[in-house]
Design a protein around this motif. Structure first.
Motif, mmCIF file in Angstrom:
data_model
loop_
_atom_site.group_PDB
_atom_site.id
_atom_site.type_symbol
_atom_site.label_atom_id
_atom_site.label_comp_id
_atom_site.label_asym_id
_atom_site.label_seq_id
_atom_site.Cartn_x
_atom_site.Cartn_y
_atom_site.Cartn_z
ATOM 1 N N GLY A 1 0.798 -1.217 0.000
ATOM 2 C CA GLY A 1 0.000 0.000 0.000
ATOM 3 C C GLY A 1 0.828 1.264 0.000
ATOM 4 N N ALA A 2 1.985 1.231 0.653
ATOM 5 C CA ALA A 2 2.823 2.427 0.730
ATOM 6 C C ALA A 2 3.718 2.580 -0.487
ATOM 7 N N GLY A 3 3.768 1.584 -1.345
ATOM 8 C CA GLY A 3 4.597 1.675 -2.549
ATOM 9 C C GLY A 3 6.077 1.560 -2.286
ATOM 10 N N ILE A 4 6.464 1.004 -1.116
ATOM 11 C CA ILE A 4 7.880 0.936 -0.773
ATOM 12 C C ILE A 4 8.619 -0.025 -1.695
ATOM 13 N N LEU A 5 7.997 -1.151 -2.010
ATOM 14 C CA LEU A 5 8.655 -2.160 -2.844
ATOM 15 C C LEU A 5 8.282 -2.053 -4.316
ATOM 16 N N LYS A 6 7.401 -1.101 -4.651
ATOM 17 C CA LYS A 6 6.899 -1.038 -6.019
ATOM 18 C C LYS A 6 8.002 -0.763 -7.022
ATOM 19 N N ALA A 7 8.933 0.124 -6.661
ATOM 20 C CA ALA A 7 10.002 0.485 -7.595
ATOM 21 C C ALA A 7 11.224 -0.405 -7.459
ATOM 22 N N HIS A 8 11.143 -1.392 -6.566
ATOM 23 C CA HIS A 8 12.291 -2.280 -6.347
ATOM 24 C C HIS A 8 12.061 -3.573 -7.111
ATOM 25 N N ASN A 9 12.701 -3.711 -8.262
ATOM 26 C CA ASN A 9 12.491 -4.865 -9.124
ATOM 27 C C ASN A 9 13.827 -5.501 -9.524
ATOM 28 N N PRO A 10 14.504 -6.143 -8.581
ATOM 29 C CA PRO A 10 15.780 -6.775 -8.936
ATOM 30 C C PRO A 10 15.558 -8.006 -9.803
ATOM 31 N N SER A 11 16.547 -8.306 -10.612
ATOM 32 C CA SER A 11 16.485 -9.505 -11.442
ATOM 33 C C SER A 11 17.214 -10.638 -10.743
ATOM 34 N N LEU A 12 16.767 -11.860 -10.971
ATOM 35 C CA LEU A 12 17.363 -13.037 -10.359
ATOM 36 C C LEU A 12 18.352 -13.643 -11.349
ATOM 37 N N ARG A 13 19.633 -13.592 -10.980
ATOM 38 C CA ARG A 13 20.679 -14.088 -11.875
ATOM 39 C C ARG A 13 21.634 -14.983 -11.096
ATOM 40 N N SER A 14 22.488 -15.645 -11.839
ATOM 41 C CA SER A 14 23.522 -16.457 -11.216
ATOM 42 C C SER A 14 24.508 -15.552 -10.485
ATOM 43 N N LYS A 15 24.953 -15.996 -9.313
ATOM 44 C CA LYS A 15 25.925 -15.217 -8.555
ATOM 45 C C LYS A 15 27.227 -15.057 -9.343
ATOM 46 N N ALA A 16 27.571 -16.068 -10.130
ATOM 47 C CA ALA A 16 28.791 -15.975 -10.934
ATOM 48 C C ALA A 16 28.700 -14.832 -11.937
ATOM 49 N N ASP A 17 27.514 -14.610 -12.535
ATOM 50 C CA ASP A 17 27.345 -13.501 -13.484
ATOM 51 C C ASP A 17 27.431 -12.162 -12.774
ATOM 52 N N ASP A 18 26.840 -12.079 -11.581
ATOM 53 C CA ASP A 18 26.925 -10.832 -10.812
ATOM 54 C C ASP A 18 28.363 -10.504 -10.441
ATOM 55 N N VAL A 19 29.109 -11.517 -10.038
ATOM 56 C CA VAL A 19 30.503 -11.296 -9.667
ATOM 57 C C VAL A 19 31.306 -10.819 -10.865
ATOM 58 N N GLN A 20 31.117 -11.450 -12.012
ATOM 59 C CA GLN A 20 31.882 -11.059 -13.186
ATOM 60 C C GLN A 20 31.556 -9.630 -13.621
ATOM 61 N N GLY A 21 30.290 -9.234 -13.513
ATOM 62 C CA GLY A 21 29.908 -7.895 -13.936
ATOM 63 C C GLY A 21 30.436 -6.790 -13.034
ATOM 64 N N ALA A 22 30.628 -7.090 -11.755
ATOM 65 C CA ALA A 22 31.013 -6.042 -10.802
ATOM 66 C C ALA A 22 32.437 -6.175 -10.290
ATOM 67 N N TYR A 23 33.132 -7.252 -10.633
ATOM 68 C CA TYR A 23 34.409 -7.586 -10.001
ATOM 69 C C TYR A 23 35.431 -6.457 -10.109
ATOM 70 N N THR A 24 35.700 -6.002 -11.316
ATOM 71 C CA THR A 24 36.783 -5.040 -11.518
ATOM 72 C C THR A 24 36.512 -3.722 -10.793
ATOM 73 N N LYS A 25 35.282 -3.207 -10.914
ATOM 74 C CA LYS A 25 34.964 -1.929 -10.293
ATOM 75 C C LYS A 25 34.973 -2.032 -8.775
ATOM 76 N N VAL A 26 34.416 -3.111 -8.240
ATOM 77 C CA VAL A 26 34.388 -3.275 -6.786
ATOM 78 C C VAL A 26 35.796 -3.387 -6.236
#
Length: 536
Positions: A35-60
């Protein structure tokens, strides 16, 4: 009666809303309508952790390294984490070969283990022996290894065989930065972010960037040799489908920036208030305003000085020419023009909300690093002994877990490589010879690695607790392991101290203690002889 009343109310509500009076079946589910719309704009995608690590590794990794190099409190917290995990002197080997699997007697296994521990300690404490670069002991390499894990979320090393003049051994450890593993991926070759996997997901090799003769190139190295000896040691903490790690500080990067921004903004506001710390308040407008009034009067009514304003300003300026406000003369009373007020200001920063907010940000960062907030910040204000003990007791299993996952594999790999060489060269006897060791490598190389003890807020209370455990029948190994000690080493040391004291005419420092002022040789302390039944 009540049922009909409820139905009428429900029906009235349904008619008022223009909906049917039927109610949907009650359900229990996640993510009910927000009702408060707190989660309405929160739409994360479900991906493999390995893909997340590869995408963020260098910058992190780049952001964490930059933070550790430019933020003193991050660098200090990482150093604290290194000391908690590895201790000031590194981990201590306690060899525990599986003597039943090897067909040894327990006495032979104990003697063999003590010999191995002494010899390995000499090797590990010699930088020219253990370090391929000849700079650090094994404990120093482990410090760098843990620090590398904080920065990258993974640590990497090569196990080399490099003879060196003046060295007895050829087994060396060479650390290298994890970012030298390529980020390439090729499903056809089984290459996943620089790691080669077989069809079962077993790591079989690595692709590493290196520099040869001034040119960058990549080389492929197997994970281990044909006898099972590690060639590349690679550790990280993550999900089963991951092949690379990511810094444990990644979730706290946003918070570290917030903490820096808060500190910078507070400091800027405090400096501004310090620079402009004194003001002169006057009911009269400034000279420029008077000049504007005079010009307006000239244009509107032909007046040159309405009310003698210019004359009054000249008198005021003349007054202050002879009676300046001097803040540097001790005890001087400054006289002001009638209606003027001199006011001193104090800095209102940091405000009342600064410390609570800063502490909350610090607690989140400390949680990621794996240390207590008090150890991270040095802020013990308002912390009781019980709270401090609870915080240490809660964090210490976390420290022990990281100790087993991060530095122990490096220590174990170095130990196994050295042990194999020591047996292969005949320096350490092994029943059945080198070939028997290769067949029983796992059983012969088993070991425990003892780290620093759990920090204690009160040594006396901790000693009392150990005494109670001993009275309850806890083993010495269990009691002493909590202090980072090996029970056999302690027994050997006590025996040497007792023998040395007696040989030099001194009392045994480990003899049983008696009450003060009591002579242990007093015959009155002897146990009374058993009494028989009276005659007759």
């Amino acid at each position: 009666m009540f049922g009909g009343l409820l139905r009428r109310f429900a029906g009235g509500a349904a008619q008022a809303s223009g909906k049917s009076g039927k109610r949907g079946k009650p359900t229990m589910r996640y993510l009910r309508p927000d009702g408060a719309g707190i989660l309405k704009a929160h739409n994360p995608s479900l991906r493999s952790k390995a893909d997340d690590v590869q995408g963020a590794y260098t910058k992190v990794a780049a952001m964490v390294v930059d933070a550790a190099q430019n933020q003193g409190w991050i660098a200090g917290a990482v150093d604290q984490g290194v000391v908690d995990i590895n201790g000031p002197k590194g981990l201590m080997l306690s060899a525990t070969p599986d003597y039943e699997e090897l067909g040894w007697t327990k006495d032979y296994a104990d003697g063999w283990s003590r010999r191995i521990e002494r010899r390995f300690k000499a090797y590990a404490n010699n930088p020219l022996e253990v370090d391929a670069r000849g700079k650090q002991t094994l404990a120093g390499l482990a410090d760098a290894w843990i620090r590398m894990w904080y920065f990258y979320g993974e640590s990497t090393a090569r196990m080399l065989v490099k003879p060196r003049p003046g060295s007895r051994y050829s087994s060396r450890v060479q650390l290298f930065a994890p970012h030298r593993l390529v980020q390439d991926r090729s499903d056809l070759d089984g290459l996943h972010q620089g790691v080669f996997l077989d069809s079962d997901g077993l790591v079989v090799g690595y692709r590493i960037k290196t520099r040869v003769d001034g040119f960058d190139r990549t080389i492929d190295l197997p994970a281990r040799d044909r006898d099972g000896r590690p060639i590349i040691v690679h550790v990280f903490d993550g999900d089963p489908d991951q092949t690379r790690g990511i810094s444990p500080l990644a979730p706290a990067l946003r918070v570290t920036r917030q903490r820096d921004t808060l500190a910078d903004a507070t400091l800027t506001a405090a400096l501004l208030q310090t620079i402009f710390a004194a003001t002169l308040k006057s009911a009269a407008p400034s000279a420029e305003a008077f000049e504007g009034m005079i010009e307006d009067a000239k244009a509107g009514a032909g007046l040159t000085d309405p009310g003698g304003v210019a004359a009054m300003m000249e008198m005021r300026d003349g007054f202050y020419d002879g009676a300046s406000v001097d803040l540097g003369t001790h005890g001087k009373v400054a006289h002001l023009w009638p209606g003027d007020e001199f006011e001193m200001h104090t800095s209102n920063h940091p405000g009342g909300n600064y410390l609570p907010f800063d502490r909350q940000l610090g607690r989140e960062i400390a949680a990621c690093i794996g240390v207590t907030y008090e150890g991270f910040s040095g802020d013990y204000e308002g912390t009781s002994y019980a709270a401090l003990n609870l915080g240490i007791a809660t964090k210490y299993p976390h420290v022990e877990r990281r100790r087993e996952r991060v530095p122990v594999p490096l220590y174990q790999a170095a130990y196994e490589a050295w042990l194999e060489e020591d047996i292969a060269t005949g320096r350490t006897p092994f029943p059945g010879g080198y070939s028997a060791f290769l067949r029983n490598r796992v059983a012969a190389s088993q070991a425990n690695w003892l780290g620093p003890p759990m920090p204690k807020a009160d040594d006396l209370k901790s000693a009392k607790a150990a005494e109670v455990r001993h009275g309850l029948g806890y083993s010495l190994q269990t009691i002493l392991a909590g202090d980072g000690l090996d029970w056999q080493t302690e027994f050997d040391q006590r025996g040497r101290e007792s023998a040395y004291a007696i040989a030099n005419g001194q009392p045994d420092p480990h003899a049983p203690k008696t009450a003060p002022g009591v002579d242990p040789n007093d015959p009155d302390l002897a146990e009374d002889p058993p009494r028989g039944r009276p005659a007759g």
